[in-house]
Design an enzyme around this catalytic site. Sequence first.
Site, PDB file in Angstrom:
ATOM      1  N   HIS A  73       2.125  -5.978 -24.709  1.00  0.00           N
ATOM      2  CA  HIS A  73       3.154  -5.032 -24.258  1.00  0.00           C
ATOM      3  C   HIS A  73       3.055  -3.758 -25.085  1.00  0.00           C
ATOM      4  CE1 HIS A  73       6.145  -7.783 -21.957  1.00  0.00           C
ATOM      5  NE2 HIS A  73       4.901  -8.112 -21.719  1.00  0.00           N
ATOM      6  N   TYR A 201      16.237  -4.298 -23.569  1.00  0.00           N
ATOM      7  CA  TYR A 201      17.397  -4.513 -24.435  1.00  0.00           C
ATOM      8  C   TYR A 201      18.518  -3.667 -23.849  1.00  0.00           C
ATOM      9  CZ  TYR A 201      14.011  -6.283 -27.886  1.00  0.00           C
ATOM     10  OH  TYR A 201      13.041  -7.000 -28.539  1.00  0.00           O
ATOM     11  N   PRO A 293      18.086 -12.046 -34.173  1.00  0.00           N
ATOM     12  CA  PRO A 293      16.871 -12.082 -33.350  1.00  0.00           C
ATOM     13  C   PRO A 293      16.455 -10.766 -32.687  1.00  0.00           C
ATOM     14  CG  PRO A 293      18.686 -13.180 -32.231  1.00  0.00           C
ATOM     15  CD  PRO A 293      19.172 -12.865 -33.612  1.00  0.00           C
ATOM     16  N   LYS A 297      11.801 -10.462 -35.462  1.00  0.00           N
ATOM     17  CA  LYS A 297      11.061 -10.380 -36.727  1.00  0.00           C
ATOM     18  C   LYS A 297      10.913 -11.720 -37.450  1.00  0.00           C
ATOM     19  CE  LYS A 297       9.987  -6.163 -36.548  1.00  0.00           C
ATOM     20  NZ  LYS A 297       8.731  -6.088 -35.806  1.00  0.00           N
ATOM     21  N   TYR A 384       9.176  -1.795 -34.840  1.00  0.00           N
ATOM     22  CA  TYR A 384       9.082  -2.812 -33.778  1.00  0.00           C
ATOM     23  C   TYR A 384       7.674  -3.418 -33.722  1.00  0.00           C
ATOM     24  CZ  TYR A 384      10.224  -5.171 -29.420  1.00  0.00           C
ATOM     25  OH  TYR A 384      10.461  -6.138 -28.470  1.00  0.00           O
TER      26      TYR A 384
HETATM   27  C1  PHB Z   1      12.358 -13.781 -26.943  1.00  0.00           C
HETATM   28  O1  PHB Z   1      11.504 -13.673 -26.065  1.00  0.00           O
HETATM   29  O2  PHB Z   1      12.882 -14.871 -27.199  1.00  0.00           O
HETATM   30  C2  PHB Z   1      12.770 -12.574 -27.701  1.00  0.00           C
HETATM   31  C3  PHB Z   1      12.060 -11.405 -27.515  1.00  0.00           C
HETATM   32  C4  PHB Z   1      12.428 -10.265 -28.201  1.00  0.00           C
HETATM   33  C5  PHB Z   1      13.511 -10.307 -29.059  1.00  0.00           C
HETATM   34  C6  PHB Z   1      14.201 -11.484 -29.262  1.00  0.00           C
HETATM   35  C7  PHB Z   1      13.829 -12.623 -28.575  1.00  0.00           C
HETATM   36  O3  PHB Z   1      13.861  -9.181 -29.716  1.00  0.00           O
END
Ligand code: PHB
Length: 398
Positions: A73, A201, A293, A297, A384
């Site tokens: 990605h 997000y 989460p 990280k 990120y």
């Molecule tokens: C996930 O796919 O579980 C996931 C992806 C990105 C995040 C948190 C969790 O920032």
Amino acid sequence: MARTQVAIIGAGPSGLLLSQLLDLHGIDNVVLERQSRDYVEGRIRAGVLEQGTVDLLIEANVGERLLRERLVHDGFALAFADRTFRIDLKALTGGAVSVYGQTEVTKDLMEARVAAGAKLLFEAGDVSIEGFERDHPAVRYTHEGRTYELSCDFVAGCDGYHGIARRSVPAAAMQTYERVYPFGWLGILADVPPASHELIYSNHARGFAMCSMRSLTRSRYYLQCGLDEKLEAWPDARFWDELRLRLPADVAAALVAGPSIEKSIAPLRSFVVEPLRFGQLFLVGDAAHIVPPAGAKGLNLAAADVRLLFQALVERYRTGRTALLDRYSERCLRRIWMAERFSWWFTSITHKFSDDAFAQRMQLAELEYLTGSTAALTSLAENYVGLPFEGPPGMSSS
Ligand code: PHB
Ligand code: APR
């Protein structure tokens, strides 16, 4: 008494990866895990790997399926105030992230360890560490009703936040830092195609939501929820309805709902213990630090700890020198605090903390500034995709 060079407590990603790397360098180790293999392999966790983590997994000879199946990605979306803004990771940093579930990383590591004939013991009970201040500490445990003792040179505490390694250290010898957030994440896994080809997000007045994936046919979604929420109150239909309400209209329209194959609620926490070394005991991964989460990280930080401990142990067994072991804690902590800061900040701009109107305006102003400033976007993007494994930019690791 049985003997090994490194006793590893915990067969999560930290313990398995450390065991694999040490083994490739001829360093004898034993892994003691409280749960069964099935239990460990079934846990659903996050799914975004930094390039440094991918490189380390390749170095550990477990990169083959990862390189075949991962989704690269080079951007993700931030949604707020009825707008969707794409963060172009590639253009801002030259880098990208790999979407590949931690569950798959664990399976690959487990398979490699078992194929190599690793000393990997499941369902080890009452694990305790004796005399880690001494030169040859011992680890005691029970298995199938009998008690055993294992003498070693070093103990790696890879047993997660709830493990015994950190708890074996007198409280006065360590400092802990902690923040508990006033909400949790309700997560769902379903065999439906992702609503969007990139992660989203979403900051919404009803609370945060996010769209992630495990593959082109398996999706992972999350909703911010109250700490007292019960899973029974969230049948699939309610989850999908609420998710649609919190996503941009075009994404909500494209969302494919389906039966969940996993559903869970996780509290959010920031936590760090200092130092990471106590005599011959070294804490690694979730045993030493937790991040909320958002930003994914957790696993990447654990991999960075493993890399430094493995390099330090290789130096110690090759040359007898302990310079890297002596600096393990300090080197890890630099990166840990950078990731703690980023995860805390990213949580703070994406989640609903209260009904306080001023706080909400500050959040909106921050999101507007961020998405309008290349400098701010570059800061977000470089965190990120992952800061250099050695530490934040400009900070020497010497
Ligand atoms: C996930 O796919 O579980 C996931 C992806 C990105 C995040 C948190 C969790 O920032
Ligand atoms: N004795 C033996 N094993 C134990 C004990 C104990 N007393 N307590 C816990 N364990 C085991 C757990 O069952 C688990 O398998 O230690 C392992 C710890 O694994 P994780 O919690 O996954 O921690 P870690 O390996 O550091 O993984 C890093 O990255 O994405 C994040 O939080 C996520 O798990 C993830 C982490």
